[in-house]
Design an enzyme around this catalytic site. Structure first.
Site, PDB file in Angstrom:
ATOM      1  N   TYR A  68       0.842  -1.205   0.000  1.00  0.00           N
ATOM      2  CA  TYR A  68       0.000   0.000   0.000  1.00  0.00           C
ATOM      3  C   TYR A  68       0.879   1.258   0.000  1.00  0.00           C
ATOM      4  CZ  TYR A  68      -2.978   3.711   1.758  1.00  0.00           C
ATOM      5  OH  TYR A  68      -3.622   4.912   1.932  1.00  0.00           O
ATOM      6  N   GLU A  89     -11.543   5.737   4.769  1.00  0.00           N
ATOM      7  CA  GLU A  89     -11.055   6.579   5.871  1.00  0.00           C
ATOM      8  C   GLU A  89     -12.127   6.784   6.934  1.00  0.00           C
ATOM      9  OE1 GLU A  89      -8.009   7.356   6.348  1.00  0.00           O
ATOM     10  OE2 GLU A  89      -7.105   7.262   4.358  1.00  0.00           O
ATOM     11  N   TRP A 100      -5.331   1.482  10.311  1.00  0.00           N
ATOM     12  CA  TRP A 100      -5.466   1.423   8.865  1.00  0.00           C
ATOM     13  C   TRP A 100      -5.283  -0.003   8.347  1.00  0.00           C
ATOM     14  CZ3 TRP A 100      -7.973   3.576   5.296  1.00  0.00           C
ATOM     15  CH2 TRP A 100      -7.604   3.499   3.954  1.00  0.00           C
TER      16      TRP A 100
END
Length: 193
Positions: free
Chosen positions: A19, A41, A49
């Protein structure tokens, strides 16, 4: 790949590294991709995350490939279905926020021509290049993320506090917070237009 120096936050897993290397901090101007990151988000608020990244494919399936036009029209039946979906974060407020945010997203598109034009106006259409020597220098919020958060809330968006918005800005390349010795510093790989 392993000989590269990366930002310290992504070193705990290969998924994080991928990522970081391929997406984080790369400028995104495509509305569909911007909506995807907005959804992810908002679901990440209060969570790590990596939790969201591990469930990203499930979110993609659950939310019709992040098609904001479809999400904006989800009936109560679909919301109840999502609340039973163990592949995503089953938070009722966040699921309902995804639907109302899709509606607000479309309204912004109607006003500005695209969500991209709206969101990128805050940085004059260009990424802000920061000079962070270490992770300790990377803030959770900035005056600009405060401003964008306030404006989004005024437009009806939910779960868009300043911390969520700064993370969104980092993810979509509005700000470049790769630390000084990271191989990605000033050398983005792709530009998702």
């Amino acid at each position: 790949m392993e000989d590269k120096t990366r930002c310290g936050w992504c070193l705990s897993s290969d998924l994080y590294k991928q990522y970081h290397d391929e997406e984080w901090g790369v400028p995104v101007y495509d509305d569909q991709k911007l909506f995807e990151f907005l959804i992810l988000e908002t679901f990440q608020a209060g969570l790590s995350w990596i939790t969201i990244l591990k469930k990203r494919e499930n979110f993609q399936l659950a939310f019709n490939d992040f098609d904001y036009k479809k999400v904006a029209q989800y009936p109560e039946e679909k919301i109840q279905e999502l609340l039973q979906d163990t592949g995503i974060i089953r938070n009722q407020l966040k699921i309902r926020a995804a639907v109302s945010n899709a509606i607000a997203f479309i309204k912004v598109q109607e006003e500005f021509g695209s969500f991209s034009k709206y969101i990128w106006q805050f940085t004059d259409g260009k990424p802000i290049k920061n000079n962070r020597k270490s992770l300790k220098e990377v803030p959770a919020t900035t005056p600009l993320s405060d401003e964008i958060s306030k404006d989004l809330k005024k437009r009806g968006f939910k779960f868009v506090g300043s911390t969520v918005i700064y993370a969104h800005m980092q993810a979509t390349g509005m700000v470049d917070d790769h630390v000084e010795d990271c191989f990605k510093r000033n050398g983005q790989v792709a530009d998702f237009r």
